[in-house]
Enzyme design. Structure first.
Site, PDB file in Angstrom:
ATOM      1  N   CYS A 159      -7.655 -46.918   6.692  1.00  0.00           N
ATOM      2  CA  CYS A 159      -6.418 -46.471   7.478  1.00  0.00           C
ATOM      3  C   CYS A 159      -6.315 -47.163   8.762  1.00  0.00           C
ATOM      4  O   CYS A 159      -7.261 -46.896   9.601  1.00  0.00           O
ATOM      5  CB  CYS A 159      -6.494 -44.931   7.591  1.00  0.00           C
ATOM      6  SG  CYS A 159      -6.540 -43.991   6.019  1.00  0.00           S
ATOM      7  N   ASN A 199      -2.923 -41.374  17.898  1.00  0.00           N
ATOM      8  CA  ASN A 199      -3.874 -41.691  18.607  1.00  0.00           C
ATOM      9  C   ASN A 199      -3.985 -43.274  18.917  1.00  0.00           C
ATOM     10  O   ASN A 199      -4.631 -43.793  18.136  1.00  0.00           O
ATOM     11  CB  ASN A 199      -5.562 -41.275  18.374  1.00  0.00           C
ATOM     12  CG  ASN A 199      -5.362 -39.602  18.605  1.00  0.00           C
ATOM     13  OD1 ASN A 199      -5.356 -39.024  19.651  1.00  0.00           O
ATOM     14  ND2 ASN A 199      -5.684 -38.966  17.369  1.00  0.00           N
ATOM     15  N   SER A 247      -9.352 -32.161   4.665  1.00  0.00           N
ATOM     16  CA  SER A 247      -8.214 -33.266   4.920  1.00  0.00           C
ATOM     17  C   SER A 247      -8.722 -34.702   3.841  1.00  0.00           C
ATOM     18  O   SER A 247      -9.779 -34.863   4.088  1.00  0.00           O
ATOM     19  CB  SER A 247      -8.129 -33.741   6.420  1.00  0.00           C
ATOM     20  OG  SER A 247      -7.171 -34.769   6.451  1.00  0.00           O
ATOM     21  N   SER A 273      -3.254 -36.422   4.069  1.00  0.00           N
ATOM     22  CA  SER A 273      -2.883 -37.603   5.048  1.00  0.00           C
ATOM     23  C   SER A 273      -1.802 -38.383   4.446  1.00  0.00           C
ATOM     24  O   SER A 273      -2.246 -39.457   3.660  1.00  0.00           O
ATOM     25  CB  SER A 273      -3.912 -38.379   5.614  1.00  0.00           C
ATOM     26  OG  SER A 273      -4.772 -37.571   6.312  1.00  0.00           O
ATOM     27  N   LEU A 274      -0.313 -38.199   4.770  1.00  0.00           N
ATOM     28  CA  LEU A 274       0.558 -38.639   4.040  1.00  0.00           C
ATOM     29  C   LEU A 274       1.132 -39.851   4.845  1.00  0.00           C
ATOM     30  O   LEU A 274       1.206 -41.047   4.464  1.00  0.00           O
ATOM     31  CB  LEU A 274       1.796 -37.666   3.786  1.00  0.00           C
ATOM     32  CG  LEU A 274       2.755 -38.195   2.960  1.00  0.00           C
ATOM     33  CD1 LEU A 274       2.365 -38.653   1.462  1.00  0.00           C
ATOM     34  CD2 LEU A 274       4.085 -37.084   2.489  1.00  0.00           C
ATOM     35  N   HIS A 275       1.738 -39.607   5.993  1.00  0.00           N
ATOM     36  CA  HIS A 275       2.114 -40.646   6.847  1.00  0.00           C
ATOM     37  C   HIS A 275       3.295 -41.693   6.785  1.00  0.00           C
ATOM     38  O   HIS A 275       3.691 -42.330   7.599  1.00  0.00           O
ATOM     39  CB  HIS A 275       1.149 -41.443   7.585  1.00  0.00           C
ATOM     40  CG  HIS A 275      -0.356 -40.579   7.959  1.00  0.00           C
ATOM     41  ND1 HIS A 275      -0.286 -39.472   8.746  1.00  0.00           N
ATOM     42  CD2 HIS A 275      -1.750 -40.545   7.448  1.00  0.00           C
ATOM     43  CE1 HIS A 275      -1.410 -39.065   8.936  1.00  0.00           C
ATOM     44  NE2 HIS A 275      -2.203 -39.567   8.075  1.00  0.00           N
ATOM     45  N   GLY A 314     -14.852 -40.152   8.155  1.00  0.00           N
ATOM     46  CA  GLY A 314     -15.255 -39.937   6.843  1.00  0.00           C
ATOM     47  C   GLY A 314     -14.134 -39.321   5.933  1.00  0.00           C
ATOM     48  O   GLY A 314     -13.388 -38.730   6.447  1.00  0.00           O
ATOM     49  N   GLU A 315     -14.185 -39.675   4.452  1.00  0.00           N
ATOM     50  CA  GLU A 315     -13.290 -39.132   3.687  1.00  0.00           C
ATOM     51  C   GLU A 315     -13.785 -38.047   2.829  1.00  0.00           C
ATOM     52  O   GLU A 315     -14.847 -38.600   1.901  1.00  0.00           O
ATOM     53  CB  GLU A 315     -12.636 -40.228   2.743  1.00  0.00           C
ATOM     54  CG  GLU A 315     -12.122 -39.930   1.516  1.00  0.00           C
ATOM     55  CD  GLU A 315     -10.847 -38.926   1.530  1.00  0.00           C
ATOM     56  OE1 GLU A 315     -11.065 -37.676   1.064  1.00  0.00           O
ATOM     57  OE2 GLU A 315      -9.883 -39.123   2.275  1.00  0.00           O
ATOM     58  N   GLU A 319     -19.885 -37.724  14.945  1.00  0.00           N
ATOM     59  CA  GLU A 319     -19.325 -36.735  16.104  1.00  0.00           C
ATOM     60  C   GLU A 319     -18.721 -35.494  15.533  1.00  0.00           C
ATOM     61  O   GLU A 319     -18.196 -35.396  14.165  1.00  0.00           O
ATOM     62  CB  GLU A 319     -18.458 -37.537  16.997  1.00  0.00           C
ATOM     63  CG  GLU A 319     -17.474 -38.192  16.138  1.00  0.00           C
ATOM     64  CD  GLU A 319     -16.845 -39.484  16.978  1.00  0.00           C
ATOM     65  OE1 GLU A 319     -15.781 -39.325  17.626  1.00  0.00           O
ATOM     66  OE2 GLU A 319     -17.346 -40.579  16.912  1.00  0.00           O
ATOM     67  N   CYS A 332     -11.156 -38.536  15.906  1.00  0.00           N
ATOM     68  CA  CYS A 332     -12.258 -38.819  15.092  1.00  0.00           C
ATOM     69  C   CYS A 332     -12.773 -40.542  15.045  1.00  0.00           C
ATOM     70  O   CYS A 332     -11.814 -41.302  14.983  1.00  0.00           O
ATOM     71  CB  CYS A 332     -12.355 -38.709  13.449  1.00  0.00           C
ATOM     72  SG  CYS A 332     -10.912 -39.521  12.699  1.00  0.00           S
TER      73      CYS A 332
END
EC number: 2.1.1.192
Length: 347
Positions: free
Chosen positions: A114, A288, A189, A212-214, A157-158, A90, A331
């Site tokens: 993740c 999300n 990213s 992407s820390l979070h 995907g990474e 997508e 995603c």
């Protein structure tokens, strides 16, 4: 049959030489392809003998549009593509006053694990090729009849787990012979594959790197991101500083706010302390919510308080504007729901 979209200009030039054709033909072919010509026989300045060779050795392979969902809230459009092997990916088209932006996928599924991401639930099925990554832009541009001016590699995907194909994509998408989208309008990213961040830095590209820390601590990050068991936050930040030094580009840190997990005022202060002095920007993301996970998004008040604390500590911060929330534009969500629907119907 090879997909010619997988080739860089250098690779196609080499093929020409190896097949006793003039090198300059490679650039002509690229020019036709990125002008939306989809048949070699329509390339009017090509000799018939070369067209025959191209048709024998190559195809111009693009995915089919399986579904399109359009947001009634903001016009965001989500495209579900099907490749020739039946796999689905997508992409999301977002329209802004400054131009059209597309969020594209780099893998079918993802193996990073993740906890807040739908695309990783079933693991990684396979990498996308360079041409398959490019084709998302080509098909959407053709569909809307307008140019895409901004690209974010934040779909399924990474990207750094598909390093070689993504690097070739970055070359072609920004090259004059390709889609000619300026590197400063491209964001990649990553969840933080440290060795690849160093490799990317050494290329000295002008893209924006988003991490992407979070979480502010390894302990908390390990709870939501398995990659944290391999690379510590200190290692990631050192790689980011190296990237900044090599490219002179500001880093973006993505921070998905999850209720009662990483959204406290103490979290905000600790994050501000961690990033203070870095050439960086923090993008706060209301998480999300997905059926397979119990994570809940933070309240608007909590998000704003978090942003204010960072700002008061001298950290540049924004809260990501939600796009396409009524069509599950995050995603991995559309692909999973579509597959489940088909399974229910027995298709």
């Amino acid at each position: 049959m090879k997909n010619i979209l997988d080739y860089t200009l250098e690779e196609l030039t080499l093929w020409m030489k190896e097949n006793n054709e003039s090198s300059f033909r490679a650039k002509q072919i690229m020019s036709w392809i990125y002008k939306d010509v989809r048949n070699f026989s329509d390339m009017r300045n090509m000799p018939k003998s070369l067209i025959a060779k191209l048709e024998e050795n190559f195809e111009i392979s693009l995915p089919e549009i399986e579904e399109i969902y359009k947001s009634e809230l903001d016009g965001t459009e989500k495209f579900l593509f099907k490749f020739s092997d039946g796999n689905l990916i997508e992409s999301v088209l977002m329209r802004y006053k400054h131009g059209n932006s597309i969020c594209i996928s780099t893998q079918i599924g993802c193996r990073m694990g993740c906890k807040f991401c739908a695309s990783t639930i079933d693991g990684r099925i396979r990498n996308l090729t360079t041409g398959e990554i490019l084709s998302q832009i080509l098909v959407v541009q053709n569909y809307i009849g307008e140019r895409i001016s901004n690209v974010v590699l934040m779909g399924s995907g990474e990207p750094l787990d598909n390093y070689e194909n993504v690097m070739k994509f970055l070359e072609v998408v920004s090259a004059e012979y390709g889609l000619n989208i300026g590197q400063r309008h491209i964001t990649l990213s990553t969840c933080g594959i440290v060795p690849k961040i160093y490799e990317l830095a050494d290329k000295e590209l002008s893209i924006t790197l988003a991490i992407s820390l979070h979480a502010f601590s390894d302990e908390k990050r390990k709870e939501i991101m398995p990659i944290a068991n391999k690379y510590s936050i200190d290692e990631i930040l050192n790689a980011c500083k190296y990237f900044i030094n090599k490219t002179k580009r500001r880093i973006t840190f993505e921070y998905s706010l999850v209720k009662d997990v990483n959204d406290s005022k103490e979290d905000a202060r600790a994050l501000g302390k961690l990033l203070k002095g870095m050439l960086c920007h923090v993008n706060l993301i209301p998480v999300n919510e997905i059926k397979e996970r119990t994570f809940k998004r933070s309240s608007k008040e909590t998000i704003q308080d978090f942003a204010n604390i960072l700002s008061n500590l001298g950290i540049e911060v924004t809260v990501r504007r939600e796009m396409g929330s009524d069509i599950n534009a995050a995603c991995g969500q559309l692909r999973r729901s579509y597959i489940k629907t088909q399974e229910t119907r027995g298709e």
